[in-house]
Write a protein that holds these residues in place. Sequence first.
Motif, short mmCIF file in Angstrom:
data_model
loop_
_atom_site.label_atom_id
_atom_site.label_comp_id
_atom_site.label_asym_id
_atom_site.label_seq_id
_atom_site.Cartn_x
_atom_site.Cartn_y
_atom_site.Cartn_z
N TYR A 163 -7.38 4.53 -5.33
CA TYR A 163 -6.47 3.63 -6.03
C TYR A 163 -7.18 2.35 -6.48
O TYR A 163 -7.04 1.91 -7.62
N LEU A 173 0.85 4.17 -2.90
CA LEU A 173 0.36 5.52 -2.63
C LEU A 173 1.41 6.60 -2.82
O LEU A 173 1.06 7.79 -2.90
N VAL A 174 2.67 6.23 -2.92
CA VAL A 174 3.75 7.22 -3.06
C VAL A 174 3.52 8.15 -4.26
O VAL A 174 3.56 9.38 -4.11
N PRO A 175 3.30 7.63 -5.48
CA PRO A 175 3.10 8.55 -6.61
C PRO A 175 1.83 9.39 -6.49
O PRO A 175 1.80 10.52 -7.00
N LYS A 233 0.55 10.55 -3.59
CA LYS A 233 0.89 11.61 -2.64
C LYS A 233 1.83 12.64 -3.27
O LYS A 233 1.70 13.84 -3.02
N ASP A 234 2.75 12.15 -4.08
CA ASP A 234 3.68 13.05 -4.75
C ASP A 234 2.93 13.99 -5.70
O ASP A 234 3.18 15.20 -5.72
N ARG A 243 -6.44 5.03 -0.70
CA ARG A 243 -6.57 3.62 -1.07
C ARG A 243 -7.87 3.38 -1.83
O ARG A 243 -7.92 2.60 -2.78
N ASP A 245 -4.69 8.27 4.17
CA ASP A 245 -4.33 7.12 3.33
C ASP A 245 -5.53 6.25 3.00
O ASP A 245 -5.62 5.69 1.90
N SER A 287 0.82 16.56 -3.71
CA SER A 287 1.63 17.63 -3.11
C SER A 287 2.00 18.72 -4.11
O SER A 287 2.37 19.84 -3.71
N TRP A 306 0.83 -1.20 0.00
CA TRP A 306 0.00 0.00 0.00
C TRP A 306 0.87 1.25 0.00
O TRP A 306 0.61 2.20 -0.76
N GLU A 307 1.86 1.28 0.86
CA GLU A 307 2.72 2.45 0.95
C GLU A 307 3.38 2.74 -0.40
O GLU A 307 3.45 3.89 -0.84
N THR A 308 3.84 1.68 -1.05
CA THR A 308 4.48 1.84 -2.36
C THR A 308 3.50 2.37 -3.39
O THR A 308 3.83 3.25 -4.20
#
Length: 306
Positions: free
Chosen positions: A51, A25-27, A29-30, A48, A44, A33, A21-23
């Motif tokens: 996504y 969501l990175v793009p 969140k990027d 999710r 998150d 921002s 999940w963390e992987t």
Amino acid sequence: MTDYTNECCLQFRVPDQEVEWETALVPIKDWLSKQPHLPNDVDDILLRRFYTSCGQNLERVKKTMDLFFTIRSTTPELFTKRDPWAPEIRQVFDIADMCPLPNKTKENYRVFIYRLNNPDYDLFNFVDAIKTFFMLADTRLTEEDDIPSGEIPIFDSNYITLKFIGKINLAILRKYMLYTQEAIPIRLKQVHIINSPSYIGKIFALCKPFLNPNVAKLIKFHEPGSDTLYKDVPQELLPTEYGGKAGSVDQIKRYWMKRVEAKRNWFLANDKNWAVDESLRPSANNDEKIKKVKDLPGSFRSLAFD
């Protein structure tokens, strides 16, 4: 497989899932921002939702999230001043039953029942009802970490008469249809209208101009006294009033009322936290769908009906 092996697998599976999940969501969140017009304080659990509902397609996630926040910001009638303790919200809960059911289908679909429980239309306000509906939806979107694979809303039209047409606000209906079909991070799998009267077509005709053809294919009408619903939705998943085992409608509704009321501070702060600043919107983020939303008229009077 031994109990020890099972336990080990469970211990490793959950952390691995969190890493995935963390992987993923990175793009997202990027990208978020770097959008000066959009809110950055997005949990998150909601990311999710986007996504998964967008089929893990990053470009779809971006467009859907932008549309999600833009519609909310251009519809203050539905997404601001949302106090669960306000008398108009309490009245909606009194005269309407909005019940996400506790158990899901074998396909992992969540079933939802919506119905009026009072035939007195003088007590019913269309805008307040939609606002409350979305407050319940927000509670689910921001708190349910067990994301269903799809949604099955069931609308019980037992107390719907032709006079209901006079309560409909077309501008709000249009935004409701756009938001629920294009922006909210869920996957509609089926839509059922039960206890549908012979004149339901006249009421349904109001929705048709705003209805996505793909969503239209999901809608099924069920006559009063029929059991055709159970071909798609197992009866045991339904409340006791419908012959099911999920508990009474009142029990389920009161559970969700408490969930919504417990989020009161979140709702009161959400006006500002999820606001869109159009003055900061990059020109590249102004596609046709966004322009269409911003050009939609505000709410106007309800239809007259003799």
